[in-house]
Motif scaffolding. Structure first.
Motif, PDB file in Angstrom:
ATOM      1  N   ILE A   7       0.694  -1.312  -0.029  1.00 15.16           N
ATOM      2  CA  ILE A   7       0.071   0.040   0.172  1.00 15.16           C
ATOM      3  C   ILE A   7       1.007   1.048  -0.010  1.00 15.16           C
ATOM      4  O   ILE A   7       0.567   2.148  -0.941  1.00 15.16           O
ATOM      5  CB  ILE A   7      -0.997   0.006   1.107  1.00 15.16           C
ATOM      6  N   ALA A   8       1.725   1.224   1.009  1.00 18.28           N
ATOM      7  CA  ALA A   8       2.915   2.417   0.957  1.00 18.28           C
ATOM      8  C   ALA A   8       3.536   2.614  -0.370  1.00 18.28           C
ATOM      9  O   ALA A   8       3.653   4.069  -0.736  1.00 18.28           O
ATOM     10  CB  ALA A   8       3.872   2.220   2.094  1.00 18.28           C
ATOM     11  N   GLU A   9       4.011   1.691  -0.913  1.00 16.17           N
ATOM     12  CA  GLU A   9       4.594   1.926  -2.278  1.00 16.17           C
ATOM     13  C   GLU A   9       3.782   2.468  -3.503  1.00 16.17           C
ATOM     14  O   GLU A   9       4.090   3.193  -4.205  1.00 16.17           O
ATOM     15  CB  GLU A   9       5.053   0.356  -2.837  1.00 16.17           C
ATOM     16  N   ALA A  10       2.535   1.645  -3.407  1.00 20.63           N
ATOM     17  CA  ALA A  10       1.479   2.267  -4.449  1.00 20.63           C
ATOM     18  C   ALA A  10       1.097   3.660  -4.184  1.00 20.63           C
ATOM     19  O   ALA A  10       0.880   4.281  -5.111  1.00 20.63           O
ATOM     20  CB  ALA A  10       0.268   1.433  -4.392  1.00 20.63           C
ATOM     21  N   LYS A  11       1.074   3.859  -3.004  1.00 20.41           N
ATOM     22  CA  LYS A  11       0.415   5.400  -2.432  1.00 20.41           C
ATOM     23  C   LYS A  11       1.753   6.291  -2.921  1.00 20.41           C
ATOM     24  O   LYS A  11       1.514   7.584  -3.563  1.00 20.41           O
ATOM     25  CB  LYS A  11       0.241   5.497  -0.997  1.00 20.41           C
ATOM     26  N   GLU A  12       2.764   6.239  -2.542  1.00 20.05           N
ATOM     27  CA  GLU A  12       3.818   6.888  -3.059  1.00 20.05           C
ATOM     28  C   GLU A  12       4.226   7.124  -4.540  1.00 20.05           C
ATOM     29  O   GLU A  12       4.195   8.170  -5.328  1.00 20.05           O
ATOM     30  CB  GLU A  12       5.280   6.298  -2.517  1.00 20.05           C
ATOM     31  N   GLU A  15       0.960   8.855  -6.002  1.00 15.37           N
ATOM     32  CA  GLU A  15       0.906  10.317  -5.590  1.00 15.37           C
ATOM     33  C   GLU A  15       1.956  11.105  -6.454  1.00 15.37           C
ATOM     34  O   GLU A  15       1.513  12.400  -6.668  1.00 15.37           O
ATOM     35  CB  GLU A  15       1.249  10.495  -3.951  1.00 15.37           C
ATOM     36  N   HIS A  16       3.012  10.371  -6.545  1.00 11.53           N
ATOM     37  CA  HIS A  16       3.992  11.286  -7.373  1.00 11.53           C
ATOM     38  C   HIS A  16       3.318  11.648  -8.825  1.00 11.53           C
ATOM     39  O   HIS A  16       3.537  12.611  -9.707  1.00 11.53           O
ATOM     40  CB  HIS A  16       5.197  10.701  -7.500  1.00 11.53           C
ATOM     41  N   ALA A  17       2.438  10.310  -9.374  1.00  6.33           N
ATOM     42  CA  ALA A  17       2.204  10.457 -10.830  1.00  6.33           C
ATOM     43  C   ALA A  17       1.068  11.418 -10.818  1.00  6.33           C
ATOM     44  O   ALA A  17       0.933  12.310 -11.780  1.00  6.33           O
ATOM     45  CB  ALA A  17       1.707   9.005 -11.001  1.00  6.33           C
ATOM     46  N   LEU A  18       0.147  11.428  -9.719  1.00 12.54           N
ATOM     47  CA  LEU A  18      -1.113  12.364  -9.700  1.00 12.54           C
ATOM     48  C   LEU A  18      -0.293  13.857  -9.638  1.00 12.54           C
ATOM     49  O   LEU A  18      -1.026  14.764 -10.279  1.00 12.54           O
ATOM     50  CB  LEU A  18      -1.804  12.060  -8.572  1.00 12.54           C
ATOM     51  N   VAL A  40      -7.399  15.723  -4.120  1.00 13.11           N
ATOM     52  CA  VAL A  40      -6.901  14.603  -4.821  1.00 13.11           C
ATOM     53  C   VAL A  40      -5.565  14.185  -3.949  1.00 13.11           C
ATOM     54  O   VAL A  40      -5.408  13.095  -3.541  1.00 13.11           O
ATOM     55  CB  VAL A  40      -6.549  14.617  -6.258  1.00 13.11           C
ATOM     56  N   LEU A  41      -4.780  15.053  -3.658  1.00 11.78           N
ATOM     57  CA  LEU A  41      -3.556  14.816  -3.106  1.00 11.78           C
ATOM     58  C   LEU A  41      -3.487  14.827  -1.535  1.00 11.78           C
ATOM     59  O   LEU A  41      -4.281  15.309  -1.000  1.00 11.78           O
ATOM     60  CB  LEU A  41      -2.411  16.114  -3.352  1.00 11.78           C
ATOM     61  N   LEU A  66       1.061   1.316 -16.370  1.00  8.64           N
ATOM     62  CA  LEU A  66       0.181   1.228 -15.468  1.00  8.64           C
ATOM     63  C   LEU A  66      -0.312   2.725 -14.847  1.00  8.64           C
ATOM     64  O   LEU A  66      -1.579   3.020 -14.266  1.00  8.64           O
ATOM     65  CB  LEU A  66       0.064   0.317 -14.278  1.00  8.64           C
ATOM     66  N   ASP A  67       0.603   3.590 -15.056  1.00  6.79           N
ATOM     67  CA  ASP A  67       0.419   4.889 -14.252  1.00  6.79           C
ATOM     68  C   ASP A  67      -0.892   5.655 -14.522  1.00  6.79           C
ATOM     69  O   ASP A  67      -1.367   6.366 -13.775  1.00  6.79           O
ATOM     70  CB  ASP A  67       1.525   5.617 -14.449  1.00  6.79           C
ATOM     71  N   GLU A  68      -0.922   5.653 -15.857  1.00 11.54           N
ATOM     72  CA  GLU A  68      -2.016   6.613 -16.495  1.00 11.54           C
ATOM     73  C   GLU A  68      -3.455   6.245 -15.981  1.00 11.54           C
ATOM     74  O   GLU A  68      -4.425   6.795 -15.668  1.00 11.54           O
ATOM     75  CB  GLU A  68      -2.007   6.786 -18.038  1.00 11.54           C
TER      76      GLU A  68
END
Length: 294
Positions: A7-12, A15-18, A40-41, A66-68
């Motif tokens: 979860i922490a890895e995906a959030k980071e 968050e950076h991508a957004l 959002v952030l 997958l980021d988009e």
């Protein structure tokens, strides 16, 4: 890898991508862009982006592709939260432990924030050039159906119509499969579509998995609204009862509702068993959904 680390890895990552995809708050109209970033952030479980990443991983997808999709589905989710919190909907004052968008800004700005986030989501999918054009079209259709009248918006309409009424268990399930489950199912499908091993069998198994965990997520949300700690959940407890909204605990009782969530989790896990070790992250998410406290 533990679920907390996933979860922490995906959030980071998301968050950076957004942050890089949302309009800067310094660009005109600055107040709208500032409010979009506020909505959002800096908060949220980022469950839907996590599901995008993990479903793609389960089929050997590359994360760069997958980021988009992860950002698009989170923009739709955040738009729905902003609109759900409005006085015409749930009239909530807190979201993620801080004032809701319309309280921090104003109602008109909050409406425009939701509109702009929805538009941004589809722009992101349209420019997801890491996947073929036909895949981008399929992704746009997937998210459009999930967000529209046959998905999330339809579920919200059912929810509003159900206030003050007693629903059957089948009616309640239908409402939640649309309102909450549709976007979770879309998240899993979007990730899978980005992967080279997206066979018809794999997509069907993942869709059943997503249907089960999507409903389980709302079932657990209903439980947390009854006995969750407001300091942990970040929103007022008992809101559903105050608004006379139909819920699983009101229909079945808390104990039976928890048992139902566990059964949904078991069904979800069984559906992806043939995917082997690649789907371990999805298994951990399914268990997290029914055990979470926020």
């Amino acid at each position: 890898m533990s679920i907390d680390k996933r979860i922490a890895e995906a959030k980071e990552r998301v968050e950076h991508a957004l942050d890089g995809r949302l309009p800067p708050a310094t660009i005109h109209p600055a107040r709208l862009h500032e409010a979009m970033r506020y909505a959002v952030l800096g908060g949220g479980k980022r469950l839907r982006p996590l599901l995008v990443y993990l479903s793609g991983e389960a089929l050997d997808g590359q994360r760069a592709a997958l980021d988009e999709a992860a950002c698009a589905v989170e923009c739709i989710h955040c738009y729905s939260l902003v609109h759900d919190d409005l006085p015409a909907m749930d009239d909530d004052a807190l979201r993620r432990g801080r004032p809701t968008c319309h309280r921090a800004y104003d109602e008109a700005t909050a409406i425009l924030v939701g509109d702009a986030l929805q538009s941004l989501a589809f722009r992101l999918l349209a420019r997801a050039t890491a996947v073929p054009a036909e895949t981008r079209v399929a992704m746009v259709e997937t998210l459009a159906v999930a967000a529209g009248s046959r998905g999330m918006c339809g579920g919200q309409a059912m929810d509003l119509a159900a206030v003050g009424h007693q629903l059957t268990e089948a009616e309640l399930e239908d409402m939640h499969i649309h309102k909450t489950g549709a976007l979770i199912r879309a998240s899993v499908r979007l990730g899978a579509l980005c992967a080279p091993d997206a066979t018809a069998d794999a997509l069907e198994r993942l869709d059943h998995f997503a249907k089960c965990i999507g409903l389980a997520f709302q079932v657990q949300d209903d439980v947390l609204d009854v006995d969750g700690d407001e300091a942990v959940t970040g929103k007022p407890s008992g809101a559903d009862a105050r608004l006379h909204k139909p819920t699983y605990p009101a229909l079945l009782g808390v104990a039976e509702t928890r048992a139902f969530a566990s059964k949904l989790c078991e069904d979800a896990l069984a559906s992806i068993e043939p995917l082997g070790d690649r789907a371990q992250g999805l298994r951990e998410v399914a268990r997290y959904i029914v055990e979470r406290d926020h």
